[in-house]
Write a protein that holds these residues in place. Sequence first.
Motif, PDB file in Angstrom:
ATOM      1  N   HIS A  96      38.017  -0.294  -1.237  1.00  0.00           N
ATOM      2  CA  HIS A  96      36.982   0.600  -1.762  1.00  0.00           C
ATOM      3  C   HIS A  96      35.621  -0.081  -1.661  1.00  0.00           C
ATOM      4  O   HIS A  96      35.470  -1.253  -2.016  1.00  0.00           O
ATOM      5  CB  HIS A  96      37.304   0.960  -3.217  1.00  0.00           C
ATOM      6  CG  HIS A  96      38.571   1.753  -3.336  1.00  0.00           C
ATOM      7  ND1 HIS A  96      38.588   3.115  -3.537  1.00  0.00           N
ATOM      8  CD2 HIS A  96      39.875   1.375  -3.244  1.00  0.00           C
ATOM      9  CE1 HIS A  96      39.841   3.544  -3.580  1.00  0.00           C
ATOM     10  NE2 HIS A  96      40.635   2.509  -3.405  1.00  0.00           N
ATOM     11  N   LEU A  97      34.653   0.652  -1.164  1.00  0.00           N
ATOM     12  CA  LEU A  97      33.326   0.108  -0.900  1.00  0.00           C
ATOM     13  C   LEU A  97      32.429   0.248  -2.123  1.00  0.00           C
ATOM     14  O   LEU A  97      31.947   1.341  -2.434  1.00  0.00           O
ATOM     15  CB  LEU A  97      32.688   0.816   0.295  1.00  0.00           C
ATOM     16  CG  LEU A  97      33.450   0.712   1.628  1.00  0.00           C
ATOM     17  CD1 LEU A  97      32.672   1.415   2.728  1.00  0.00           C
ATOM     18  CD2 LEU A  97      33.713  -0.737   2.004  1.00  0.00           C
ATOM     19  N   ASP A  98      32.217  -0.854  -2.814  1.00  0.00           N
ATOM     20  CA  ASP A  98      31.306  -0.894  -3.954  1.00  0.00           C
ATOM     21  C   ASP A  98      31.528   0.323  -4.846  1.00  0.00           C
ATOM     22  O   ASP A  98      32.651   0.653  -5.196  1.00  0.00           O
ATOM     23  CB  ASP A  98      29.855  -0.991  -3.461  1.00  0.00           C
ATOM     24  CG  ASP A  98      29.637  -2.238  -2.601  1.00  0.00           C
ATOM     25  OD1 ASP A  98      30.270  -3.266  -2.892  1.00  0.00           O
ATOM     26  OD2 ASP A  98      28.848  -2.178  -1.649  1.00  0.00           O
ATOM     27  N   TYR A 140      37.610   1.519  11.829  1.00  0.00           N
ATOM     28  CA  TYR A 140      38.194   1.850  10.534  1.00  0.00           C
ATOM     29  C   TYR A 140      38.609   3.319  10.483  1.00  0.00           C
ATOM     30  O   TYR A 140      38.053   4.155  11.194  1.00  0.00           O
ATOM     31  CB  TYR A 140      37.172   1.662   9.409  1.00  0.00           C
ATOM     32  CG  TYR A 140      36.545   0.307   9.273  1.00  0.00           C
ATOM     33  CD1 TYR A 140      37.106  -0.662   8.454  1.00  0.00           C
ATOM     34  CD2 TYR A 140      35.361   0.006   9.952  1.00  0.00           C
ATOM     35  CE1 TYR A 140      36.517  -1.907   8.317  1.00  0.00           C
ATOM     36  CE2 TYR A 140      34.764  -1.235   9.826  1.00  0.00           C
ATOM     37  CZ  TYR A 140      35.343  -2.189   9.004  1.00  0.00           C
ATOM     38  OH  TYR A 140      34.754  -3.423   8.880  1.00  0.00           O
ATOM     39  N   LEU A 141      39.531   3.627   9.570  1.00  0.00           N
ATOM     40  CA  LEU A 141      39.644   4.966   9.018  1.00  0.00           C
ATOM     41  C   LEU A 141      38.782   5.007   7.777  1.00  0.00           C
ATOM     42  O   LEU A 141      38.723   4.027   7.011  1.00  0.00           O
ATOM     43  CB  LEU A 141      41.085   5.300   8.629  1.00  0.00           C
ATOM     44  CG  LEU A 141      42.053   5.791   9.704  1.00  0.00           C
ATOM     45  CD1 LEU A 141      43.353   6.224   9.042  1.00  0.00           C
ATOM     46  CD2 LEU A 141      41.470   6.932  10.519  1.00  0.00           C
ATOM     47  N   VAL A 142      38.122   6.131   7.536  1.00  0.00           N
ATOM     48  CA  VAL A 142      37.230   6.297   6.395  1.00  0.00           C
ATOM     49  C   VAL A 142      37.602   7.573   5.657  1.00  0.00           C
ATOM     50  O   VAL A 142      37.911   8.596   6.279  1.00  0.00           O
ATOM     51  CB  VAL A 142      35.753   6.394   6.860  1.00  0.00           C
ATOM     52  CG1 VAL A 142      34.806   6.520   5.664  1.00  0.00           C
ATOM     53  CG2 VAL A 142      35.375   5.188   7.718  1.00  0.00           C
ATOM     54  N   THR A 143      37.583   7.540   4.327  1.00  0.00           N
ATOM     55  CA  THR A 143      37.826   8.740   3.530  1.00  0.00           C
ATOM     56  C   THR A 143      37.255   8.548   2.135  1.00  0.00           C
ATOM     57  O   THR A 143      36.659   7.514   1.827  1.00  0.00           O
ATOM     58  CB  THR A 143      39.332   9.076   3.470  1.00  0.00           C
ATOM     59  OG1 THR A 143      39.509  10.397   2.939  1.00  0.00           O
ATOM     60  CG2 THR A 143      40.097   8.085   2.603  1.00  0.00           C
ATOM     61  N   ALA A 144      37.447   9.556   1.284  1.00  0.00           N
ATOM     62  CA  ALA A 144      37.043   9.446  -0.119  1.00  0.00           C
ATOM     63  C   ALA A 144      38.030   8.547  -0.864  1.00  0.00           C
ATOM     64  O   ALA A 144      39.248   8.704  -0.732  1.00  0.00           O
ATOM     65  CB  ALA A 144      37.019  10.828  -0.763  1.00  0.00           C
ATOM     66  N   GLY A 145      37.507   7.615  -1.633  1.00  0.00           N
ATOM     67  CA  GLY A 145      38.363   6.654  -2.309  1.00  0.00           C
ATOM     68  C   GLY A 145      39.376   7.282  -3.240  1.00  0.00           C
ATOM     69  O   GLY A 145      40.512   6.808  -3.355  1.00  0.00           O
ATOM     70  N   GLU A 146      39.004   8.357  -3.913  1.00  0.00           N
ATOM     71  CA  GLU A 146      39.900   8.987  -4.879  1.00  0.00           C
ATOM     72  C   GLU A 146      41.165   9.518  -4.231  1.00  0.00           C
ATOM     73  O   GLU A 146      42.190   9.667  -4.893  1.00  0.00           O
ATOM     74  CB  GLU A 146      39.181  10.143  -5.575  1.00  0.00           C
ATOM     75  CG  GLU A 146      38.854  11.302  -4.635  1.00  0.00           C
ATOM     76  CD  GLU A 146      38.073  12.413  -5.300  1.00  0.00           C
ATOM     77  OE1 GLU A 146      38.692  13.423  -5.649  1.00  0.00           O
ATOM     78  OE2 GLU A 146      36.858  12.252  -5.468  1.00  0.00           O
ATOM     79  N   SER A 147      41.121   9.790  -2.936  1.00  0.00           N
ATOM     80  CA  SER A 147      42.261  10.384  -2.240  1.00  0.00           C
ATOM     81  C   SER A 147      43.304   9.368  -1.820  1.00  0.00           C
ATOM     82  O   SER A 147      44.385   9.746  -1.364  1.00  0.00           O
ATOM     83  CB  SER A 147      41.767  11.123  -0.989  1.00  0.00           C
ATOM     84  OG  SER A 147      40.801  12.097  -1.319  1.00  0.00           O
ATOM     85  N   THR A 148      42.991   8.091  -1.939  1.00  0.00           N
ATOM     86  CA  THR A 148      43.886   7.049  -1.415  1.00  0.00           C
ATOM     87  C   THR A 148      44.855   6.506  -2.451  1.00  0.00           C
ATOM     88  O   THR A 148      45.712   5.685  -2.113  1.00  0.00           O
ATOM     89  CB  THR A 148      43.066   5.879  -0.856  1.00  0.00           C
ATOM     90  OG1 THR A 148      42.326   5.251  -1.922  1.00  0.00           O
ATOM     91  CG2 THR A 148      42.096   6.356   0.212  1.00  0.00           C
ATOM     92  N   ILE A 185      27.071   2.988   3.565  1.00  0.00           N
ATOM     93  CA  ILE A 185      28.393   2.568   4.039  1.00  0.00           C
ATOM     94  C   ILE A 185      28.264   1.350   4.952  1.00  0.00           C
ATOM     95  O   ILE A 185      29.016   0.376   4.839  1.00  0.00           O
ATOM     96  CB  ILE A 185      29.093   3.726   4.770  1.00  0.00           C
ATOM     97  CG1 ILE A 185      29.485   4.818   3.758  1.00  0.00           C
ATOM     98  CG2 ILE A 185      30.340   3.234   5.509  1.00  0.00           C
ATOM     99  CD1 ILE A 185      29.996   6.100   4.391  1.00  0.00           C
ATOM    100  N   ARG A 186      27.290   1.377   5.856  1.00  0.00           N
ATOM    101  CA  ARG A 186      27.076   0.233   6.751  1.00  0.00           C
ATOM    102  C   ARG A 186      26.797  -1.043   5.962  1.00  0.00           C
ATOM    103  O   ARG A 186      27.331  -2.115   6.267  1.00  0.00           O
ATOM    104  CB  ARG A 186      25.893   0.512   7.676  1.00  0.00           C
ATOM    105  CG  ARG A 186      26.207   1.350   8.897  1.00  0.00           C
ATOM    106  CD  ARG A 186      25.051   1.184   9.875  1.00  0.00           C
ATOM    107  NE  ARG A 186      25.203   2.041  11.038  1.00  0.00           N
ATOM    108  CZ  ARG A 186      24.718   3.267  11.118  1.00  0.00           C
ATOM    109  NH1 ARG A 186      24.068   3.799  10.084  1.00  0.00           N
ATOM    110  NH2 ARG A 186      24.884   3.989  12.216  1.00  0.00           N
ATOM    111  N   THR A 187      25.937  -0.938   4.966  1.00  0.00           N
ATOM    112  CA  THR A 187      25.587  -2.116   4.164  1.00  0.00           C
ATOM    113  C   THR A 187      26.824  -2.703   3.509  1.00  0.00           C
ATOM    114  O   THR A 187      27.030  -3.926   3.510  1.00  0.00           O
ATOM    115  CB  THR A 187      24.543  -1.744   3.100  1.00  0.00           C
ATOM    116  OG1 THR A 187      23.356  -1.278   3.748  1.00  0.00           O
ATOM    117  CG2 THR A 187      24.206  -2.936   2.217  1.00  0.00           C
ATOM    118  N   ALA A 198      36.586   4.747   0.711  1.00  0.00           N
ATOM    119  CA  ALA A 198      37.554   3.705   1.030  1.00  0.00           C
ATOM    120  C   ALA A 198      37.704   3.616   2.538  1.00  0.00           C
ATOM    121  O   ALA A 198      37.583   4.619   3.244  1.00  0.00           O
ATOM    122  CB  ALA A 198      38.898   3.992   0.373  1.00  0.00           C
ATOM    123  N   VAL A 199      37.982   2.403   3.031  1.00  0.00           N
ATOM    124  CA  VAL A 199      38.155   2.185   4.469  1.00  0.00           C
ATOM    125  C   VAL A 199      39.451   1.431   4.711  1.00  0.00           C
ATOM    126  O   VAL A 199      39.904   0.634   3.897  1.00  0.00           O
ATOM    127  CB  VAL A 199      36.970   1.398   5.077  1.00  0.00           C
ATOM    128  CG1 VAL A 199      35.681   2.172   4.940  1.00  0.00           C
ATOM    129  CG2 VAL A 199      36.847   0.014   4.446  1.00  0.00           C
TER     130      VAL A 199
END
Length: 270
Positions: free
Chosen positions: A99-101, A57-65, A230-232, A106-107
């Motif tokens: 977005h993760l929960d 994956y690419l991973v970042t802060a959700g607000e930035s996407t 994040i893993r969960t 975000a991934v």
Amino acid sequence: MSTLPSLHSATIDAMVDNAGRATLPFQRANREEHHATAFWFNELVESTGEEEVIRQYLVTAGESTEIKLAEFTLRADLCAPVMSAEKLVMADFAEGWTHLDDLGVAVMPTAGLHAHAVRKGWSWTTDEITDGLAATDEDIAALGESPVPAYLLGHVLDTGTGEREQAVVVGEVSRTGDGGVRWAGELPQGCVGAPVFVGARLGGDRFKLVCVGVALSGEGHHPIATFDRIRTSLRALAAHSDSDSAFAEDSRSVGPDRRGWHWREWRRRG
């Protein structure tokens, strides 16, 4: 890892050596705004004595996407052969992320990025935050309320030139009363979404490099979305996702098709 005289310098050296090519700066395309950092992460799905199954994956802060058209800045050492263009423009950017929960993370599966590179005649030569670097439950539990030195690897915005050079930002991390983890220190513009590391002592002068998680924006002390959580979320996401996806392409951009997701997943011999 080898014994080194200074945990501070040894942690920075290990971080750059192992993850220096894992980060990507991005922003709103053709606009000097919405600057952030993303990074590559390899989730270990299964491991036997002979092979590993990995999902990327690419991973970042959700607000930035939350932008429609974005551009990544490509450093020469991330591509082979080196691309003539320094920007990779992605259409329908927000739709490519999940977005993760409530983690603030975000991934994006990287299959489309790899497919785009193949079509253009090059390949990615990145580092990744591996499952061995990403913090476990035990690593997070070992953090206490007393701050410990920490290091963020992000792409700081030079407001004069617009350049996004990679930088190591030094700060501290600590546990909060509710069990969360926070970053105390400067979070320069452009570094939201960057990975945060610590050097965890193993006894004597030995240590291991640990990626605690993703830096998020906040007031004063910035929260970190930790890799145990994040893993969960990723495991739950994979369990409920059975769709396929592709990346549509025109002459100047890539973007997610509406059919869903497709992971870059492969088996690696041990």
